[in-house]
Design a protein around this motif. Structure first.
Motif, PDB file in Angstrom:
ATOM      1  N   LYS A  75      76.145  26.918  33.455  1.00 37.84           N
ATOM      2  CA  LYS A  75      77.486  26.459  33.789  1.00 37.84           C
ATOM      3  C   LYS A  75      78.478  27.600  33.922  1.00 37.84           C
ATOM      4  CE  LYS A  75      76.977  21.964  31.501  1.00 37.84           C
ATOM      5  NZ  LYS A  75      77.522  21.035  30.473  1.00 37.84           N
ATOM      6  N   ASN A  76      78.005  28.834  33.755  1.00 37.87           N
ATOM      7  CA  ASN A  76      78.926  29.989  33.814  1.00 37.87           C
ATOM      8  C   ASN A  76      80.105  29.798  32.869  1.00 37.87           C
ATOM      9  OD1 ASN A  76      77.394  31.345  35.638  1.00 37.87           O
ATOM     10  ND2 ASN A  76      78.777  31.071  37.370  1.00 37.87           N
ATOM     11  N   THR A  77      79.811  29.334  31.670  1.00 35.62           N
ATOM     12  CA  THR A  77      80.881  29.002  30.733  1.00 35.62           C
ATOM     13  C   THR A  77      80.631  29.615  29.372  1.00 35.62           C
ATOM     14  OG1 THR A  77      81.283  26.909  31.892  1.00 35.62           O
ATOM     15  CG2 THR A  77      82.174  27.127  29.675  1.00 35.62           C
ATOM     16  N   LEU A  78      81.697  30.180  28.813  1.00 37.31           N
ATOM     17  CA  LEU A  78      81.702  30.736  27.467  1.00 37.31           C
ATOM     18  C   LEU A  78      82.450  29.755  26.572  1.00 37.31           C
ATOM     19  CD1 LEU A  78      81.118  33.462  25.828  1.00 37.31           C
ATOM     20  CD2 LEU A  78      83.542  33.960  26.251  1.00 37.31           C
ATOM     21  N   TYR A  79      81.998  29.607  25.336  1.00 33.54           N
ATOM     22  CA  TYR A  79      82.630  28.677  24.415  1.00 33.54           C
ATOM     23  C   TYR A  79      83.034  29.372  23.118  1.00 33.54           C
ATOM     24  CZ  TYR A  79      80.372  25.187  27.395  1.00 33.54           C
ATOM     25  OH  TYR A  79      79.963  24.436  28.470  1.00 33.54           O
ATOM     26  N   LEU A  80      83.998  28.772  22.458  1.00 33.50           N
ATOM     27  CA  LEU A  80      84.340  29.164  21.092  1.00 33.50           C
ATOM     28  C   LEU A  80      84.547  27.881  20.301  1.00 33.50           C
ATOM     29  CD1 LEU A  80      84.868  31.575  19.179  1.00 33.50           C
ATOM     30  CD2 LEU A  80      87.323  31.212  19.598  1.00 33.50           C
ATOM     31  N   GLN A  81      83.585  27.567  19.453  1.00 28.90           N
ATOM     32  CA  GLN A  81      83.708  26.408  18.573  1.00 28.90           C
ATOM     33  C   GLN A  81      84.462  26.845  17.326  1.00 28.90           C
ATOM     34  OE1 GLN A  81      82.693  23.111  18.988  1.00 28.90           O
ATOM     35  NE2 GLN A  81      83.821  22.769  17.068  1.00 28.90           N
ATOM     36  N   MET A  82      85.569  26.183  17.057  1.00 29.09           N
ATOM     37  CA  MET A  82      86.415  26.559  15.932  1.00 29.09           C
ATOM     38  C   MET A  82      86.481  25.402  14.944  1.00 29.09           C
ATOM     39  SD  MET A  82      89.493  28.526  17.941  1.00 29.09           S
ATOM     40  CE  MET A  82      90.127  27.023  18.659  1.00 29.09           C
ATOM     41  N   ASN A  83      85.939  25.615  13.776  1.00 27.02           N
ATOM     42  CA  ASN A  83      85.930  24.590  12.726  1.00 27.02           C
ATOM     43  C   ASN A  83      86.819  25.011  11.576  1.00 27.02           C
ATOM     44  OD1 ASN A  83      83.989  23.137  14.224  1.00 27.02           O
ATOM     45  ND2 ASN A  83      82.309  24.210  13.209  1.00 27.02           N
ATOM     46  N   SER A  84      87.181  24.052  10.755  1.00 22.64           N
ATOM     47  CA  SER A  84      87.998  24.321   9.561  1.00 22.64           C
ATOM     48  C   SER A  84      89.205  25.171   9.903  1.00 22.64           C
ATOM     49  CB  SER A  84      87.139  25.008   8.490  1.00 22.64           C
ATOM     50  OG  SER A  84      86.028  24.213   8.140  1.00 22.64           O
ATOM     51  N   LEU A  85      89.915  24.771  10.920  1.00 25.90           N
ATOM     52  CA  LEU A  85      91.049  25.563  11.390  1.00 25.90           C
ATOM     53  C   LEU A  85      92.144  25.663  10.338  1.00 25.90           C
ATOM     54  CD1 LEU A  85      91.087  24.338  15.057  1.00 25.90           C
ATOM     55  CD2 LEU A  85      90.993  26.727  14.349  1.00 25.90           C
ATOM     56  N   LYS A  86      92.800  26.816  10.334  1.00 29.05           N
ATOM     57  CA  LYS A  86      93.870  27.114   9.390  1.00 29.05           C
ATOM     58  C   LYS A  86      95.145  27.431  10.156  1.00 29.05           C
ATOM     59  CE  LYS A  86      90.503  29.356   6.326  1.00 29.05           C
ATOM     60  NZ  LYS A  86      90.169  30.615   5.607  1.00 29.05           N
ATOM     61  N   PRO A  87      96.294  27.269   9.523  1.00 24.63           N
ATOM     62  CA  PRO A  87      97.548  27.620  10.209  1.00 24.63           C
ATOM     63  C   PRO A  87      97.562  29.054  10.728  1.00 24.63           C
ATOM     64  CG  PRO A  87      98.025  26.331   8.265  1.00 24.63           C
ATOM     65  CD  PRO A  87      96.540  26.624   8.231  1.00 24.63           C
ATOM     66  N   GLU A  88      96.902  29.954  10.013  1.00 22.59           N
ATOM     67  CA  GLU A  88      96.868  31.353  10.454  1.00 22.59           C
ATOM     68  C   GLU A  88      96.004  31.577  11.690  1.00 22.59           C
ATOM     69  OE1 GLU A  88      96.281  30.166   7.363  1.00 22.59           O
ATOM     70  OE2 GLU A  88      94.705  31.342   6.349  1.00 22.59           O
ATOM     71  N   ASP A  89      95.287  30.556  12.127  1.00 24.34           N
ATOM     72  CA  ASP A  89      94.542  30.651  13.379  1.00 24.34           C
ATOM     73  C   ASP A  89      95.436  30.374  14.596  1.00 24.34           C
ATOM     74  OD1 ASP A  89      91.821  29.025  11.711  1.00 24.34           O
ATOM     75  OD2 ASP A  89      91.992  31.159  12.194  1.00 24.34           O
ATOM     76  N   THR A  90      96.661  29.985  14.346  1.00 27.58           N
ATOM     77  CA  THR A  90      97.590  29.706  15.435  1.00 27.58           C
ATOM     78  C   THR A  90      97.824  30.953  16.272  1.00 27.58           C
ATOM     79  OG1 THR A  90      98.720  27.937  14.240  1.00 27.58           O
ATOM     80  CG2 THR A  90      99.960  29.046  15.989  1.00 27.58           C
ATOM     81  N   ALA A  91      97.556  30.844  17.567  1.00 26.34           N
ATOM     82  CA  ALA A  91      97.676  31.997  18.461  1.00 26.34           C
ATOM     83  C   ALA A  91      97.354  31.560  19.885  1.00 26.34           C
ATOM     84  CB  ALA A  91      96.714  33.108  18.049  1.00 26.34           C
ATOM     85  N   MET A  92      97.620  32.471  20.813  1.00 24.12           N
ATOM     86  CA  MET A  92      97.125  32.310  22.181  1.00 24.12           C
ATOM     87  C   MET A  92      95.736  32.922  22.199  1.00 24.12           C
ATOM     88  SD  MET A  92      97.998  31.136  25.188  1.00 24.12           S
ATOM     89  CE  MET A  92      99.771  31.264  25.456  1.00 24.12           C
ATOM     90  N   TYR A  93      94.781  32.183  22.701  1.00 25.69           N
ATOM     91  CA  TYR A  93      93.395  32.641  22.744  1.00 25.69           C
ATOM     92  C   TYR A  93      93.023  33.010  24.172  1.00 25.69           C
ATOM     93  CZ  TYR A  93      92.569  31.323  17.919  1.00 25.69           C
ATOM     94  OH  TYR A  93      92.604  31.259  16.545  1.00 25.69           O
ATOM     95  N   TYR A  94      92.395  34.185  24.307  1.00 28.32           N
ATOM     96  CA  TYR A  94      92.034  34.712  25.616  1.00 28.32           C
ATOM     97  C   TYR A  94      90.532  34.956  25.708  1.00 28.32           C
ATOM     98  CZ  TYR A  94      97.008  35.838  25.950  1.00 28.32           C
ATOM     99  OH  TYR A  94      98.387  35.778  25.974  1.00 28.32           O
ATOM    100  N   CYS A  95      89.988  34.630  26.835  1.00 29.13           N
ATOM    101  CA  CYS A  95      88.612  34.956  27.167  1.00 29.13           C
ATOM    102  C   CYS A  95      88.616  36.303  27.889  1.00 29.13           C
ATOM    103  CB  CYS A  95      88.070  33.858  28.073  1.00 29.13           C
ATOM    104  SG  CYS A  95      86.486  34.168  28.824  1.00 29.13           S
ATOM    105  N   ALA A  96      87.608  37.139  27.613  1.00 23.09           N
ATOM    106  CA  ALA A  96      87.549  38.453  28.240  1.00 23.09           C
ATOM    107  C   ALA A  96      86.108  38.823  28.531  1.00 23.09           C
ATOM    108  CB  ALA A  96      88.186  39.495  27.337  1.00 23.09           C
TER     109      ALA A  96
END
Length: 120
Positions: A75-96
């Protein structure tokens, strides 16, 4: 022209999960893929990386055991599974994507536009 398009961000409560996706116009052009994030007033930091040559991964200590980076070549797709999220994970997330092994922004020549993750 290579394009990376992120999706999957949103607003969630602490402890919940999100899965980010990064659709690439061509997945084969780079060997190293990564997710970075940038919170307001902070520098952009590498969260997780994956080497398509062998599948080896790296995680920042702050997300280890909570986040998982993976790819779907078909699928030409990269993933990021994020579990147990915390307030400090708040951000803009970029693929590179890039061809240099590293964790700095300069190691990656291709970037998506970002997707916002907010954890409250």
């Amino acid at each position: 022209h290579v394009q990376l398009v992120e999706s999957g961000g949103g607003s969630v409560q602490a402890g919940e999960s999100l899965r980010l996706s990064c659709a690439a116009s061509d997945y084969s052009f780079s060997r190293y893929w990564a997710w970075f994030r940038q919170a307001p007033g902070k520098e952009r930091e590498a969260v997780a990386t994956i080497y398509t040559g062998g599948g080896s991964t790296y995680y920042a200590n702050s997300v280890k055991d909570r986040f998982t980076i993976s790819r779907d070549n078909a699928k030409n797709t990269l993933y990021l599974q994020m579990n147990s999220l915390k307030p400090e994970d708040t951000a803009m997330y970029y693929c590179a994507a890039g061809d240099r092994c590293g964790l700095a922004q300069v190691d990656f020549g291709y970037w998506g536009q970002g997707t916002q993750v907010t954890v409250s």
